[in-house]
Scaffold this motif. Structure first.
Motif, PDB file in Angstrom:
ATOM      1  N   GLY A 146       0.779  -1.232   0.000  1.00  0.00           N
ATOM      2  CA  GLY A 146       0.000   0.000   0.000  1.00  0.00           C
ATOM      3  C   GLY A 146       0.811   1.283   0.000  1.00  0.00           C
ATOM      4  O   GLY A 146       0.318   2.316   0.447  1.00  0.00           O
ATOM      5  N   GLY A 147       2.045   1.219  -0.467  1.00  0.00           N
ATOM      6  CA  GLY A 147       2.871   2.418  -0.511  1.00  0.00           C
ATOM      7  C   GLY A 147       3.400   2.858   0.844  1.00  0.00           C
ATOM      8  O   GLY A 147       3.963   3.942   0.970  1.00  0.00           O
ATOM      9  N   ARG A 148       3.236   2.016   1.867  1.00  0.00           N
ATOM     10  CA  ARG A 148       3.720   2.367   3.207  1.00  0.00           C
ATOM     11  C   ARG A 148       5.231   2.208   3.332  1.00  0.00           C
ATOM     12  O   ARG A 148       5.835   2.676   4.285  1.00  0.00           O
ATOM     13  N   TRP A 149       5.848   1.529   2.361  1.00  0.00           N
ATOM     14  CA  TRP A 149       7.287   1.275   2.366  1.00  0.00           C
ATOM     15  C   TRP A 149       7.882   1.705   1.034  1.00  0.00           C
ATOM     16  O   TRP A 149       7.291   1.477  -0.016  1.00  0.00           O
ATOM     17  N   GLY A 150       9.064   2.304   1.092  1.00  0.00           N
ATOM     18  CA  GLY A 150       9.844   2.571  -0.107  1.00  0.00           C
ATOM     19  C   GLY A 150      10.831   1.436  -0.269  1.00  0.00           C
ATOM     20  O   GLY A 150      11.418   0.980   0.714  1.00  0.00           O
ATOM     21  N   VAL A 151      11.011   0.936  -1.486  1.00  0.00           N
ATOM     22  CA  VAL A 151      11.858  -0.238  -1.728  1.00  0.00           C
ATOM     23  C   VAL A 151      12.898   0.083  -2.790  1.00  0.00           C
ATOM     24  O   VAL A 151      12.594   0.755  -3.778  1.00  0.00           O
ATOM     25  N   TRP A 152      14.124  -0.413  -2.588  1.00  0.00           N
ATOM     26  CA  TRP A 152      15.177  -0.241  -3.587  1.00  0.00           C
ATOM     27  C   TRP A 152      16.222  -1.330  -3.446  1.00  0.00           C
ATOM     28  O   TRP A 152      16.310  -2.002  -2.428  1.00  0.00           O
ATOM     29  N   LEU A 153      17.002  -1.493  -4.500  1.00  0.00           N
ATOM     30  CA  LEU A 153      18.145  -2.397  -4.516  1.00  0.00           C
ATOM     31  C   LEU A 153      19.398  -1.542  -4.419  1.00  0.00           C
ATOM     32  O   LEU A 153      19.622  -0.656  -5.245  1.00  0.00           O
ATOM     33  N   SER A 154      20.222  -1.798  -3.408  1.00  0.00           N
ATOM     34  CA  SER A 154      21.435  -0.994  -3.211  1.00  0.00           C
ATOM     35  C   SER A 154      22.548  -1.441  -4.157  1.00  0.00           C
ATOM     36  O   SER A 154      22.464  -2.499  -4.791  1.00  0.00           O
ATOM     37  N   ASP A 155      23.588  -0.635  -4.209  1.00  0.00           N
ATOM     38  CA  ASP A 155      24.761  -0.965  -5.025  1.00  0.00           C
ATOM     39  C   ASP A 155      25.466  -2.225  -4.538  1.00  0.00           C
ATOM     40  O   ASP A 155      26.245  -2.821  -5.282  1.00  0.00           O
ATOM     41  N   THR A 156      25.213  -2.617  -3.308  1.00  0.00           N
ATOM     42  CA  THR A 156      25.830  -3.823  -2.756  1.00  0.00           C
ATOM     43  C   THR A 156      25.031  -5.076  -3.082  1.00  0.00           C
ATOM     44  O   THR A 156      25.414  -6.172  -2.687  1.00  0.00           O
ATOM     45  N   GLY A 157      23.884  -4.908  -3.757  1.00  0.00           N
ATOM     46  CA  GLY A 157      23.055  -6.051  -4.124  1.00  0.00           C
ATOM     47  C   GLY A 157      22.058  -6.464  -3.071  1.00  0.00           C
ATOM     48  O   GLY A 157      21.411  -7.508  -3.195  1.00  0.00           O
ATOM     49  N   ARG A 158      21.912  -5.662  -2.036  1.00  0.00           N
ATOM     50  CA  ARG A 158      20.925  -5.946  -0.980  1.00  0.00           C
ATOM     51  C   ARG A 158      19.652  -5.171  -1.256  1.00  0.00           C
ATOM     52  O   ARG A 158      19.684  -4.030  -1.701  1.00  0.00           O
ATOM     53  N   TRP A 159      18.519  -5.800  -0.980  1.00  0.00           N
ATOM     54  CA  TRP A 159      17.218  -5.147  -1.099  1.00  0.00           C
ATOM     55  C   TRP A 159      16.893  -4.448   0.210  1.00  0.00           C
ATOM     56  O   TRP A 159      17.113  -5.004   1.291  1.00  0.00           O
ATOM     57  N   TRP A 160      16.372  -3.241   0.123  1.00  0.00           N
ATOM     58  CA  TRP A 160      16.037  -2.429   1.290  1.00  0.00           C
ATOM     59  C   TRP A 160      14.599  -1.950   1.221  1.00  0.00           C
ATOM     60  O   TRP A 160      14.061  -1.735   0.135  1.00  0.00           O
ATOM     61  N   ALA A 161      14.011  -1.751   2.390  1.00  0.00           N
ATOM     62  CA  ALA A 161      12.698  -1.118   2.502  1.00  0.00           C
ATOM     63  C   ALA A 161      12.770  -0.119   3.649  1.00  0.00           C
ATOM     64  O   ALA A 161      13.393  -0.384   4.674  1.00  0.00           O
ATOM     65  N   SER A 162      12.152   1.026   3.449  1.00  0.00           N
ATOM     66  CA  SER A 162      12.087   2.028   4.524  1.00  0.00           C
ATOM     67  C   SER A 162      10.636   2.453   4.694  1.00  0.00           C
ATOM     68  O   SER A 162       9.894   2.607   3.717  1.00  0.00           O
TER      69      SER A 162
END
Length: 72
Positions: free
Chosen positions: A20-36
């Motif tokens: 529901g858009g409550r988290w921002g998601v990205w793939l870092s340069d280190t290859g790890r997936w992140w959510a904030s």
């Protein structure tokens, strides 16, 4: 945008939409997936174990971690 970047962007957007858009998601340069989290956490949220940032090795693992946080 090349196919790899388009796939990463599509995966990130799909995860964001799943929650529901409550988290921002990205793939870092280190290859790890992140959510904030996009919303602030209260002291009570933090005490209950809520975390502002999550990381994982795969999008599936990240989705599991976000689901766990959503239940708090």
């Amino acid at each position: 945008m090349d196919d790899t970047q388009a796939s990463i962007t599509s995966t990130a957007e799909a995860l964001e939409n799943t929650f529901g858009g409550r988290w921002g998601v990205w793939l870092s340069d280190t290859g790890r997936w992140w959510a904030s989290r996009r919303d602030s956490l209260s002291a009570a949220d933090l005490t209950a174990g809520a975390m502002p940032f999550l990381r994982a090795d795969t999008p599936e693992e990240l989705a599991e971690r976000v689901e766990e946080q959503e239940t708090l």
